[in-house]
Design an enzyme around this catalytic site. Structure first.
Site, PDB file in Angstrom:
ATOM      1  N   GLY A 115       0.785  -1.239   0.000  1.00 53.04           N
ATOM      2  CA  GLY A 115       0.000   0.000   0.000  1.00 53.04           C
ATOM      3  C   GLY A 115       0.810   1.278   0.000  1.00 53.04           C
ATOM      4  O   GLY A 115       0.282   2.334   0.295  1.00 53.04           O
ATOM      5  N   ILE A 122      -5.630  12.181   6.907  1.00 55.60           N
ATOM      6  CA  ILE A 122      -4.306  12.629   6.458  1.00 55.60           C
ATOM      7  C   ILE A 122      -4.393  12.822   4.948  1.00 55.60           C
ATOM      8  O   ILE A 122      -4.967  11.972   4.245  1.00 55.60           O
ATOM      9  CB  ILE A 122      -3.216  11.568   6.751  1.00 55.60           C
ATOM     10  CG1 ILE A 122      -3.152  11.248   8.244  1.00 55.60           C
ATOM     11  CG2 ILE A 122      -1.849  12.043   6.253  1.00 55.60           C
ATOM     12  CD1 ILE A 122      -2.156  10.151   8.591  1.00 55.60           C
ATOM     13  N   LYS A 161     -15.177  -0.056   5.662  1.00 59.20           N
ATOM     14  CA  LYS A 161     -14.371  -0.026   6.893  1.00 59.20           C
ATOM     15  C   LYS A 161     -15.094  -0.735   8.041  1.00 59.20           C
ATOM     16  O   LYS A 161     -14.453  -1.373   8.877  1.00 59.20           O
ATOM     17  CB  LYS A 161     -14.033   1.418   7.289  1.00 59.20           C
ATOM     18  CG  LYS A 161     -13.050   2.109   6.338  1.00 59.20           C
ATOM     19  CD  LYS A 161     -11.760   1.344   6.123  1.00 59.20           C
ATOM     20  CE  LYS A 161     -10.717   2.167   5.393  1.00 59.20           C
ATOM     21  NZ  LYS A 161      -9.562   1.366   4.934  1.00 59.20           N
ATOM     22  N   TYR A 205     -17.958   9.952   3.089  1.00 63.71           N
ATOM     23  CA  TYR A 205     -17.143   8.732   3.209  1.00 63.71           C
ATOM     24  C   TYR A 205     -17.920   7.526   2.665  1.00 63.71           C
ATOM     25  O   TYR A 205     -17.338   6.525   2.264  1.00 63.71           O
ATOM     26  CB  TYR A 205     -16.712   8.522   4.663  1.00 63.71           C
ATOM     27  CG  TYR A 205     -15.465   7.675   4.798  1.00 63.71           C
ATOM     28  CD1 TYR A 205     -14.269   8.061   4.208  1.00 63.71           C
ATOM     29  CD2 TYR A 205     -15.496   6.482   5.515  1.00 63.71           C
ATOM     30  CE1 TYR A 205     -13.128   7.285   4.324  1.00 63.71           C
ATOM     31  CE2 TYR A 205     -14.354   5.703   5.649  1.00 63.71           C
ATOM     32  CZ  TYR A 205     -13.175   6.104   5.050  1.00 63.71           C
ATOM     33  OH  TYR A 205     -12.057   5.325   5.174  1.00 63.71           O
ATOM     34  N   ILE A 258       0.371   6.364   4.213  1.00 62.17           N
ATOM     35  CA  ILE A 258       0.458   5.893   5.595  1.00 62.17           C
ATOM     36  C   ILE A 258       1.391   4.671   5.658  1.00 62.17           C
ATOM     37  O   ILE A 258       2.185   4.538   6.588  1.00 62.17           O
ATOM     38  CB  ILE A 258      -0.951   5.551   6.126  1.00 62.17           C
ATOM     39  CG1 ILE A 258      -1.768   6.850   6.266  1.00 62.17           C
ATOM     40  CG2 ILE A 258      -0.880   4.804   7.451  1.00 62.17           C
ATOM     41  CD1 ILE A 258      -3.223   6.646   6.645  1.00 62.17           C
ATOM     42  N   ASP A 267      -1.264  -6.502  -7.238  1.00 62.85           N
ATOM     43  CA  ASP A 267      -2.603  -5.937  -7.303  1.00 62.85           C
ATOM     44  C   ASP A 267      -3.486  -6.948  -6.586  1.00 62.85           C
ATOM     45  O   ASP A 267      -3.665  -8.074  -7.063  1.00 62.85           O
ATOM     46  CB  ASP A 267      -3.018  -5.767  -8.776  1.00 62.85           C
ATOM     47  CG  ASP A 267      -4.433  -5.218  -8.919  1.00 62.85           C
ATOM     48  OD1 ASP A 267      -5.225  -5.328  -7.953  1.00 62.85           O
ATOM     49  OD2 ASP A 267      -4.748  -4.688  -9.990  1.00 62.85           O
TER      50      ASP A 267
HETATM   51  O1  0WD Z   1      -7.053  10.054   5.835  1.00 66.58           O
HETATM   52  C1  0WD Z   1      -6.515   9.046   5.410  1.00 66.58           C
HETATM   53  N1  0WD Z   1      -5.637   9.117   4.437  1.00 66.58           N
HETATM   54  C2  0WD Z   1      -6.837   7.727   6.043  1.00 66.58           C
HETATM   55  C3  0WD Z   1      -6.552   6.568   5.388  1.00 66.58           C
HETATM   56  C4  0WD Z   1      -7.499   7.736   7.365  1.00 66.58           C
HETATM   57  C5  0WD Z   1      -7.741   6.429   7.898  1.00 66.58           C
HETATM   58  C6  0WD Z   1      -7.462   5.289   7.189  1.00 66.58           C
HETATM   59  N2  0WD Z   1      -6.882   5.368   5.946  1.00 66.58           N
HETATM   60  C7  0WD Z   1      -6.604   4.121   5.257  1.00 66.58           C
HETATM   61  C8  0WD Z   1      -7.084   4.010   3.838  1.00 66.58           C
HETATM   62  O2  0WD Z   1      -8.478   3.753   3.764  1.00 66.58           O
HETATM   63  C9  0WD Z   1      -6.256   2.827   3.372  1.00 66.58           C
HETATM   64  O3  0WD Z   1      -6.821   1.611   3.860  1.00 66.58           O
HETATM   65  O4  0WD Z   1      -5.220   3.932   5.164  1.00 66.58           O
HETATM   66  C10 0WD Z   1      -4.932   3.065   4.086  1.00 66.58           C
HETATM   67  C11 0WD Z   1      -3.843   3.681   3.234  1.00 66.58           C
HETATM   68  O5  0WD Z   1      -4.323   4.835   2.599  1.00 66.58           O
HETATM   69  P1  0WD Z   1      -3.480   6.141   2.325  1.00 66.58           P
HETATM   70  O6  0WD Z   1      -2.103   5.995   2.824  1.00 66.58           O
HETATM   71  O7  0WD Z   1      -4.314   7.269   2.792  1.00 66.58           O
HETATM   72  O8  0WD Z   1      -3.522   6.246   0.740  1.00 66.58           O
HETATM   73  P2  0WD Z   1      -2.490   5.966  -0.466  1.00 66.58           P
HETATM   74  O9  0WD Z   1      -1.185   6.581  -0.207  1.00 66.58           O
HETATM   75  O10 0WD Z   1      -3.210   6.385  -1.718  1.00 66.58           O
HETATM   76  O11 0WD Z   1      -2.346   4.399  -0.440  1.00 66.58           O
HETATM   77  C12 0WD Z   1      -3.390   3.516  -0.699  1.00 66.58           C
HETATM   78  C13 0WD Z   1      -2.915   2.602  -1.787  1.00 66.58           C
HETATM   79  C14 0WD Z   1      -3.184   2.954  -3.237  1.00 66.58           C
HETATM   80  O12 0WD Z   1      -2.847   4.105  -3.682  1.00 66.58           O
HETATM   81  P3  0WD Z   1      -3.831   4.738  -4.842  1.00 66.58           P
HETATM   82  O13 0WD Z   1      -3.668   6.169  -4.596  1.00 66.58           O
HETATM   83  O14 0WD Z   1      -3.312   4.255  -6.123  1.00 66.58           O
HETATM   84  O15 0WD Z   1      -5.265   4.284  -4.562  1.00 66.58           O
HETATM   85  O16 0WD Z   1      -3.591   1.385  -1.810  1.00 66.58           O
HETATM   86  C15 0WD Z   1      -3.085   0.728  -2.957  1.00 66.58           C
HETATM   87  C16 0WD Z   1      -2.514   1.757  -3.870  1.00 66.58           C
HETATM   88  O17 0WD Z   1      -1.120   1.780  -3.837  1.00 66.58           O
HETATM   89  N3  0WD Z   1      -4.085  -0.001  -3.691  1.00 66.58           N
HETATM   90  C17 0WD Z   1      -3.883  -1.259  -4.075  1.00 66.58           C
HETATM   91  N4  0WD Z   1      -2.847  -2.094  -3.851  1.00 66.58           N
HETATM   92  C18 0WD Z   1      -2.938  -3.307  -4.383  1.00 66.58           C
HETATM   93  N5  0WD Z   1      -3.972  -3.728  -5.098  1.00 66.58           N
HETATM   94  C19 0WD Z   1      -5.010  -1.618  -4.810  1.00 66.58           C
HETATM   95  C20 0WD Z   1      -5.029  -2.923  -5.339  1.00 66.58           C
HETATM   96  N6  0WD Z   1      -6.030  -3.384  -6.094  1.00 66.58           N
HETATM   97  N7  0WD Z   1      -5.854  -0.561  -4.860  1.00 66.58           N
HETATM   98  C21 0WD Z   1      -5.276   0.414  -4.165  1.00 66.58           C
END
Ligand code: 0WD
Length: 254
Positions: free
Chosen positions: A12, A191, A162, A155, A19, A64
């Site tokens: 991720g 964040i 979630k 959301y 995060i 993926d």
């Molecule tokens: O406010 C926030 N950012 C919060 C995030 C608050 C509380 C929880 N979260 C959660 C999110 O729901 C998620 O579960 O934290 C987790 C990580 O999210 P993140 O760090 O905010 O977001 P990001 O840096 O975009 O990482 C999530 C990544 C994806 O990035 P993109 O932007 O391409 O969606 O999840 C990955 C991808 O790298 N991802 C996948 N990895 C493998 N297979 C797939 C997939 N099919 N789809 C998305």
């Protein structure tokens, strides 16, 4: 060096704002050896320097989670290059844009299924596939948000995902506890990341959280990283099935 001798996989990381990057960095700083994954070719190039920095340039794998064959291939790569592992960080979520604003009841079955598949089922599938290479004192960590407990504007579909993810953590914790595998979640405050950019009016969420949380500010990926490191380390050896809030205390407010 709280993580010395520990090996783990982090799924991720999209960029250095993710995060997952905060958690990987905290684990690495405490001596863990890491492997990380990227979603697709678009991310491979971006992740190469990050993998280098985290000391795992040779353990950067595609995965993926919507493709079962890529999860199976991940296990083979980890087994070949790493042997056993001690922790899994699952920091993945996705919902089609239509599920993150507008009328909740308009959500299509297709969007609903995609969100549940990538944001919830993937935790089960990744853990099951990697179970044969998990050590007998191992930990699984996922990321959730308060929008899975209470209504948060926009959301929408991710809130339902979630809620399902948080119960999945509890059922998995019971199921895998006998094998020495702990399963926990961090419920992080908002964040600004790539994923967050998809949520309607996210900047309002940030302002609202900072104004109403007891700490009167938003949180950082370093802070989630440190708490995440604790949950995959032996410091939390008797903690499982927990939803641990790292949100400046926002969730206690009435
Ligand atoms: O406010 C926030 N950012 C919060 C995030 C608050 C509380 C929880 N979260 C959660 C999110 O729901 C998620 O579960 O934290 C987790 C990580 O999210 P993140 O760090 O905010 O977001 P990001 O840096 O975009 O990482 C999530 C990544 C994806 O990035 P993109 O932007 O391409 O969606 O999840 C990955 C991808 O790298 N991802 C996948 N990895 C493998 N297979 C797939 C997939 N099919 N789809 C998305």
């Amino acid at each position: 060096m709280l993580m010395k001798g520990k090996k783990g996989i982090v799924l991720g990381i999209a960029n250095k704002k993710s995060i997952a990057y905060g958690i990987a960095k905290a684990c690495r700083d405490q001596g863990a050896e890491l492997a990380i994954t990227y979603l697709n070719e678009r991310f491979e190039k971006k992740l190469a320097p990050i993998a280098e920095e985290l000391g795992c340039a040779e353990r950067l794998y595609p995965c993926d989670v919507s493709k079962p064959e890529e999860i199976k291939a991940l296990r083979e790569s980890l087994e070949r290059d790493f042997g056993q592992i001690d922790f899994i960080v699952h920091s993945i979520a996705f919902a089609p844009k239509e599920g993150l604003s507008g009328h909740f009841t308009d959500i299509s079955k297709e969007a609903f299924n995609v969100a549940m598949d990538i944001s919830v089922y993937s935790l089960i599938e990744v853990t099951r596939e990697l179970k044969p290479i998990l050590s007998d004192k191992s930990a699984v960590l996922t990321l959730t948000y308060y929008g899975g407990v209470k209504y948060i504007p926009n959301y929408n579909l991710m809130g339902v995902a979630k809620a399902a993810l948080e119960m999945t953590v509890k059922y998995m914790a019971e199921d895998l506890g006998r094998d020495g595998i702990r399963v926990n979640a961090i419920s992080a405050g908002p964040i600004k990341t790539l994923a967050a950019a998809g949520i309607g009016d996210f900047s309002f969420m940030l302002k609202w959280n900072a104004a109403h949380a007891p700490l009167k500010r938003n949180i950082t990926i370093e802070e989630v990283g440190n708490s995440g490191m604790y949950l995959v380390s032996d410091l939390s050896s008797a903690v499982t099935g927990e939803i641990h809030y790292v949100d400046g205390g926002f969730n206690i407010m009435g």
